[in-house]
Design a protein around this motif. Structure first.
Motif, short mmCIF file in Angstrom:
data_model
loop_
_atom_site.label_atom_id
_atom_site.label_comp_id
_atom_site.label_asym_id
_atom_site.label_seq_id
_atom_site.Cartn_x
_atom_site.Cartn_y
_atom_site.Cartn_z
N ASP A 74 70.05 75.75 61.33
CA ASP A 74 70.79 77.03 60.52
C ASP A 74 71.48 77.78 61.20
O ASP A 74 72.52 78.51 60.60
N TYR A 75 71.31 78.05 62.42
CA TYR A 75 71.92 79.26 63.34
C TYR A 75 72.08 78.33 64.70
O TYR A 75 71.25 77.93 65.14
N SER A 76 73.17 78.50 65.39
CA SER A 76 73.50 77.78 66.84
C SER A 76 73.98 78.86 67.88
O SER A 76 74.66 79.98 67.57
N PHE A 77 73.35 78.64 69.06
CA PHE A 77 73.89 79.26 70.19
C PHE A 77 74.51 78.49 71.25
O PHE A 77 74.14 77.17 71.38
N ILE A 78 75.37 79.09 72.11
CA ILE A 78 75.83 78.05 73.50
C ILE A 78 75.89 79.23 74.54
O ILE A 78 76.10 80.13 74.28
N HIS A 137 77.93 71.15 58.40
CA HIS A 137 77.25 72.05 58.81
C HIS A 137 77.66 72.87 59.94
O HIS A 137 76.99 73.62 60.65
N SER A 138 78.88 73.15 59.79
CA SER A 138 79.57 74.15 60.79
C SER A 138 80.88 74.64 60.02
O SER A 138 81.15 74.25 58.82
N LYS A 139 81.79 75.72 60.70
CA LYS A 139 82.68 76.14 60.17
C LYS A 139 84.05 75.33 60.35
O LYS A 139 85.27 75.71 59.95
N ALA A 140 83.82 74.26 61.15
CA ALA A 140 85.01 73.49 61.58
C ALA A 140 85.33 72.49 60.37
O ALA A 140 84.60 71.75 59.70
N ALA A 188 83.96 76.75 71.89
CA ALA A 188 83.18 76.18 70.66
C ALA A 188 82.87 77.01 69.49
O ALA A 188 82.73 76.47 68.52
N VAL A 189 82.96 78.39 69.84
CA VAL A 189 82.76 79.34 68.73
C VAL A 189 83.87 79.64 68.15
O VAL A 189 83.87 79.67 66.85
N GLU A 190 84.96 79.65 68.96
CA GLU A 190 86.04 79.77 68.22
C GLU A 190 86.61 78.54 67.26
O GLU A 190 87.23 78.90 66.24
N GLU A 191 86.04 77.56 67.59
CA GLU A 191 86.72 76.25 66.78
C GLU A 191 85.57 76.20 65.81
O GLU A 191 85.81 75.22 64.67
N GLY A 192 84.79 76.95 65.66
CA GLY A 192 83.76 77.09 64.36
C GLY A 192 82.61 76.13 64.31
O GLY A 192 82.02 75.72 63.48
N ILE A 222 79.99 76.26 66.91
CA ILE A 222 78.83 77.09 67.26
C ILE A 222 79.08 78.45 66.58
O ILE A 222 80.05 79.05 66.52
N ASN A 223 77.78 79.07 66.19
CA ASN A 223 77.86 80.40 65.59
C ASN A 223 78.00 81.82 66.67
O ASN A 223 78.97 82.45 66.38
N GLU A 224 77.44 81.35 67.93
CA GLU A 224 77.35 82.59 68.68
C GLU A 224 77.23 81.99 70.11
O GLU A 224 76.49 81.05 70.37
N VAL A 225 77.75 82.93 71.04
CA VAL A 225 77.58 82.71 72.45
C VAL A 225 76.34 83.56 72.70
O VAL A 225 76.27 84.58 72.60
N GLY A 226 75.32 82.99 73.64
CA GLY A 226 74.19 83.54 73.90
C GLY A 226 73.08 82.39 74.65
O GLY A 226 73.47 81.61 74.78
#
Length: 252
Positions: free
Chosen positions: A150-154, A195-198, A226-230, A232-236
């Motif tokens: 549902d939500y992703s971090f990298i 399942h992502s914004k890409a 990866a966040v900028e490309e849509g 992953i949701n957030e860096v963390g």
């Protein structure tokens, strides 16, 4: 004399009861220690065999590491994630009322497409809150796994490699082979975009990039890219992942 004997008898009886009680308590204590030791050993075994553990706060922790094994066994020297271990655990998680959420930790080079997609589809279909965290990397078929929650971090230094479908062994140079590759690639691209914004178009552009990998096609995305490309949701990090998961559980 009778009174003295009666008093002594009562004292002896009381001491006997205390002794029995102490023995019973000692046995119960030893039994509890054995149960606790067995439970701890069970947890350790789950970590060793499945990379999975049920945490105290009703969150299930699952790791996807090394190479995702397919229908053939990989060498014993290779760290692997076995789908026959992961799928039953995910089914149990979905049906277990004591589990309220899933935290997925990823550090994988990719692996078998069918097995990776099977795990990703399983995670995506779980109704309970799910959060993923990409640590060292989540490459190839690891990308669908990373976006399946549902939500992703990298983490800032985490990487994701997107490339076309590869196949080892004998390949027949005919159009049906190309069509099969294209179909498999379309399945992966569609899952990621769903399942992502890409977008599918952008994913195919990243896959066919010739300017980054010297001996292959594809793109390496690091942390915020990866966040900028849509994807992953957030860096963390781990604290962010837990915090987000707790918020999602409370809202549900």
């Amino acid at each position: 004399m009778e009174k003295e004997y009666s008093v002594k008898n009562k004292i002896f009886h009381t001491q006997d009861l205390c002794l029995r009680t102490n023995l019973r308590c000692a046995k119960n204590s030893a039994g509890m220690e054995n149960i606790m030791a067995e439970n701890q050993e069970k947890k350790n075994e789950e970590i060793r065999e499945f990379g999975q553990i049920q945490m105290k706060n009703k969150i299930s922790l699952l790791t996807i590491i090394g190479e995702i094994e397919g229908h053939d066994c990989l060498p014993a020297t290779t760290k692997t994630t076995k789908y026959e271990h992961v799928l039953p655990k995910l089914a149990e998680l979905e049906d277990n009322p004591d589990t309220e959420g899933l935290l997925l930790l990823l550090n994988t080079v990719g692996g078998d497409v069918e097995s990776g997609l099977a795990i990703a589809e399983m995670i995506a279909s779980i109704r309970k809150p799910t959060v993923s965290l990409v640590l060292g990397g989540s490459h190839s078929i690891g990308v669908p796994l990373a976006v399946s929650t549902d939500y992703s971090f990298i983490v800032p230094s985490g990487t994701m490699v997107i490339h076309p479908v590869r196949m080892s062994g004998t390949v027949i140079g005919a159009k049906p082979t190309y069509d099969y590759f294209k179909q498999m690639q379309d399945r992966i691209v569609h899952f990621i975009s769903t399942h992502s914004k890409a977008s599918e178009k952008r994913l195919e552009e990243l896959m066919m990039n010739t300017g980054i990998l010297t001996k292959d096609l594809g793109t390496i995305l690091v942390g915020k890219e990866a966040v900028e490309e849509g994807l992953i949701n957030e860096v963390g990090g781990i604290s962010d992942a837990f915090s987000r998961l707790h918020q999602m559980i409370e809202k549900k």
